[in-house]
Every structure is written in C-alpha cells, then in structure tokens.
Design an enzyme around this catalytic site. Sequence first.
Site, PDB file in Angstrom:
ATOM      1  N   GLY B  73       0.834  -1.198   0.000  1.00  0.00           N
ATOM      2  CA  GLY B  73       0.000   0.000   0.000  1.00  0.00           C
ATOM      3  C   GLY B  73       0.869   1.249   0.000  1.00  0.00           C
ATOM      4  N   ASN B 154      -6.353   4.712   9.697  1.00  0.00           N
ATOM      5  CA  ASN B 154      -5.803   3.488  10.277  1.00  0.00           C
ATOM      6  C   ASN B 154      -5.783   3.512  11.797  1.00  0.00           C
ATOM      7  OD1 ASN B 154      -3.862   5.566   9.558  1.00  0.00           O
ATOM      8  ND2 ASN B 154      -2.301   4.233  10.423  1.00  0.00           N
ATOM      9  N   HIS B 204      -2.152  -7.229   2.725  1.00  0.00           N
ATOM     10  CA  HIS B 204      -2.126  -7.909   4.031  1.00  0.00           C
ATOM     11  C   HIS B 204      -3.156  -7.383   5.034  1.00  0.00           C
ATOM     12  CE1 HIS B 204       0.308  -5.090   6.671  1.00  0.00           C
ATOM     13  NE2 HIS B 204       0.401  -4.518   5.502  1.00  0.00           N
ATOM     14  N   THR B 240       9.538  -8.620 -12.292  1.00  0.00           N
ATOM     15  CA  THR B 240       8.740  -9.835 -12.441  1.00  0.00           C
ATOM     16  C   THR B 240       7.639  -9.868 -11.387  1.00  0.00           C
ATOM     17  OG1 THR B 240      10.623 -10.991 -13.346  1.00  0.00           O
ATOM     18  CG2 THR B 240       8.851 -12.358 -12.471  1.00  0.00           C
ATOM     19  N   CYS B 327       3.491   1.366  12.983  1.00  0.00           N
ATOM     20  CA  CYS B 327       4.638   2.021  12.372  1.00  0.00           C
ATOM     21  C   CYS B 327       5.319   2.969  13.345  1.00  0.00           C
ATOM     22  CB  CYS B 327       4.202   2.816  11.138  1.00  0.00           C
ATOM     23  SG  CYS B 327       3.299   1.825   9.974  1.00  0.00           S
TER      24      CYS B 327
END
Lengths: 143, 406
Positions: B73, B154, B204, B240, B327
């Site tokens: 995100g 959040n 997640h 990739t 965080c």
Amino acid sequence: MLYSDKVMEHFANPRNVGELADADGIGEVGNAKCGDIMKMYIKVDNGIITDCKFKTFGCGAAIATSSVSTELIIGKTIDEALKISNKEVIATLDGLPAQKLHCSVLAEQAVKSAVSDYYKRQGVDPYPIVGDIQKCTGDAGCG
Amino acid sequence: MDKRFIYADNAATTAVSKRVFNAMLPFFEERYGNPSSIYGIGQDALRAVEEARSKAAAALGCKANEVYFTGSGTESDNWAIRSAALKMSKEGKKHIITTAVEHHAVLHTCEYLAKSGFEVTQLPVDENGFITPGQVADAIRADTALVTVMYANNEIGTIMPIPEIAAVCRERGVLFHTDAVQAVGNVEINVAEQQIDMLSVSGHKLRAPKGVGALYIRNGVSLPAFILGGAQERSKRAGTENVPSIAGLGEAIAAACEDIQGKVKKVTPLRDKLIDGILKIESVRLNGGRANRLPGNVNASFLGVEGEALLLNLDLRGICASSGSACTTGSLDPSHVLLALGLPAEVAHGSLRLSLSEDTTEEDVDYILTALGEVIPKIRKMSPLWEDIVKNPKEYGSILELTMNN
C-alpha cells in the site's frame, strides 16, 4: 524493537513499586509530554540507602530501568549509588533497544534527584555532590 | 482468568485466510513460470495475474486495465502521489492538498515533495478526525496538482466523505487520490461511481500476504511509470510479478468485498460492546466519533497510562493490540493523528487501538474488557502522573474534561 528477557521480567514483576511514607528524599524526573515520569523515594540511614521505592509513568523500558535501579542502590552508600551510571543499568538489563537508551539516563537522573532532595532536607547544597540533573523541556522525544 | 490468545490488531495486519492460501499454493511449486514466458507454466502464471486483476477490478468497480499490482500500500501511495506530482508539475501545477491525519506513506511523501519545490496544504481535522468537502473546495487553487485524502483512518477508524470530496475535485478538474488501505472490504467502494482517480490497496490488511498491493489508476489519468525496466504492469511498474501474492490478493479482495454489509453487521455490535465497556473505565476517552467509523476500530486514551506499558501488559494476557499505529513503535513521539484531534501529548501517549475482525467473538470482547479492568488500575497505581491528577484535579481540568464528555 526487541526487549531482552531481563527487561520483560522486570516489567512484568517490577521490584519496589510504591511510595515511602517516611522517605528521606524524593526525586522526580521526566515529563508527561515526553511520556516518561519517574518518581523515586529513598530512605537513608548513616549515609546508606536502606530502602527505595518508585512510581513510573512510562514505557516498558522506563518501568524496567526504574525497577532495576532500585535494586542496584538499596544497601549502597550514597556515594556508591551516585556512581551507578546508566550504562550499568543497561548492562544489568542485558541491553536496551537504541531508541530506549534515554530511559536508562532517566533512571540515573531519578536516583540523583532523590539524593539531591535528601541533601536539601539536610541543609546541604546538593550541587557540588550530585551535579546537574537534566531538565526535560517537554519536547517529544527528549530525555 | 485463563490466558487466551486474542488477535485484536487487524488494522496492523491480518492472518492469511485458508481460501487465499489455497489460491496461492499452485504458484510456488507447480505453476512457477514467469508470466512473461511463452510456454505453458508461464502462461498459467500470466493467467493467474490477469484473473487477480479482474477480481480486483470487479471489487473496486473499475476496468481490469485500470488495476496495477505493487509491492505494498505504501508503494501504491508513493507511486500515485509522486507520479501525479511529476506529471502535473509539467503543467506548472505544484500545489498538493492533503490532511493532517494521513498514514506516514502519504504524510512523508508529501513532506518529501514539499522539500522538492511543491507547496503542500495540510487540512486540519475536526475533533473526531474528519475533514469536509467544503474544506477541500476552499483549498483548491488554479495550480493545485492533486488532492490526496485517506478513505478510512488506520488509527481512529474515521471514514472520510470520499465520494463528496472526489466530486469536488472532479468538478474543479483536479486529480484525486485516496489511500483506501483500511477501507477496502469495510466500506462500499466503487471508484467509477465515486469519481476517484487513484486508489491504493494493501494485500495484508485483507487476509492476503504481506508484500503485495495494488493501485487503481483511472484510464485517462496516465501517470508516469514508477519503476523502470521490463514491460510488466503495462510498463508502469517493472519487475517480475509476485505471482503467488498477486493471486492471493485477487482472491482476498474478492472475498473481502463479497459481503461487506454482512461483515459490518457482524463486527459493528462487537465494536460497540467493546467501546461501551471501555467507556465505563474512569477517565477514558474514545478517539474518533461513533458515526462513520470502521466496523472493527476502537481507539481510546486512558488518562495517566502510558501506551506501551498498556500494550505489554495486554500481551502478558495474550491480547495483541496496538498503540496508535504499529509504524510508530520505536518512535517516542505521540501519534500525529491523535495530536491532530487536539489531544495534549500526555493524553495521546495513553492511547490503545483494538481492531477486530469477522473472527472476533463476544467472548474475546469480554476477555479484553476483563483484562483492561485489571491492567488499567495496575498501571495507574504505579503512575506518578495519575497520582498527580487525582491529587490536583484542578490543574488537569482541561485534560479531565476531554475524558468525561463521552
């Protein structure tokens, strides 16, 4: 951030929590704005710290460093107690995370602040013996 | 009280669901080909990536070619904001509008742009963490390049009036991005109907694994590439593809958006029971209002209590929770979101975030409340700040008031 088992053990079972009604010296350091306040009570007999209690508003490290400091100074002479550095507090706790090192400084300062108050009550100028005690300015992240 | 394990930190991350896990499994050992390869197992992998893209598009209400997979995100936020800023600065537009309560992924990206010659307007929020579409309308200027406002917060769970804010931006011809990492699966989102130009998703938070995200970019916006290299993600995000995780994200977003109302109906009463129980504790404040709140979010400040000590005590009782935002663990600064609500630092320090999921039970809520009933008095008993508050309530009048108006 990882705490050592020793820090967690002191946090979960802090030693000497509380107050001493008949304390000979009371020290308080830190600031609520920073998220840490340590208050330390000492009982002094013949120059020896015979008892010590603490109250702490703060994180796990603040509580663990307060707890371990009381254990380190009980039974010591004032001179010996003043020689206990934050490094010894850190070593006794098997280390502290880098961002929590200031808690050990705060614990060292709390002891000095209590001794300082003890000398003041005795009519002795504490400054030549104890030296500077860091003042918190209230800015977040200080100490 | 027998010790249990209760995960109440679903806003930090979630467990990968069995359904998602099973959707990922084939792409590790069997169909491990590179999606750029022409042979069978490469084509299988490509098909998986494109199926995941279609699922994400269906969940968000856009076309499949408007969905780009990223690594998180945070990466989606960085891409949207930095690339939009770069694009618009070429038209002489170097003004960005955001809010005071954004996730660090947006906050620090805007701060970076502010140091790089952009002007950033950070809209203040009200006491419950909301901004109004009117504030955005008033802040838009002729040189405004981008408006970025998070869909749901959040930390305190506030759901912003995004369709209304997006409508203002569309009308004024300004690009609009929203960090919807916490909102997807909890709020009905349709990017086309809601006039959103860019929207960030994290895997997640939705029961997909960590390390995968998505960015919706409306066709016509045409953002510059974010990572240069191969032709993956329509040459906009080279590298990739993380095929198993992308397959997981597709399955997870489809599952999360299948029955949003069902989840809201199931989780909201548990959240409200938890809030009601917490507010029975002395000198506590609910952060964020009760209305327009994420179904699983509870955020409260306990006066005289320090947040980390509270978390560690809850952990000793088997409860996983968070103080503000994961965080910020390791930072000594109180949460910028709580400070933006007008809380003094000493109140912000004592905050607890519990984030529930559809797996949370009523017994879990009872257990958390019982644990808080033991832990809060234990911490306060050894808190010199609480001692001072009790002894000198007049000195703490304004703070006590904050914790009494619930």
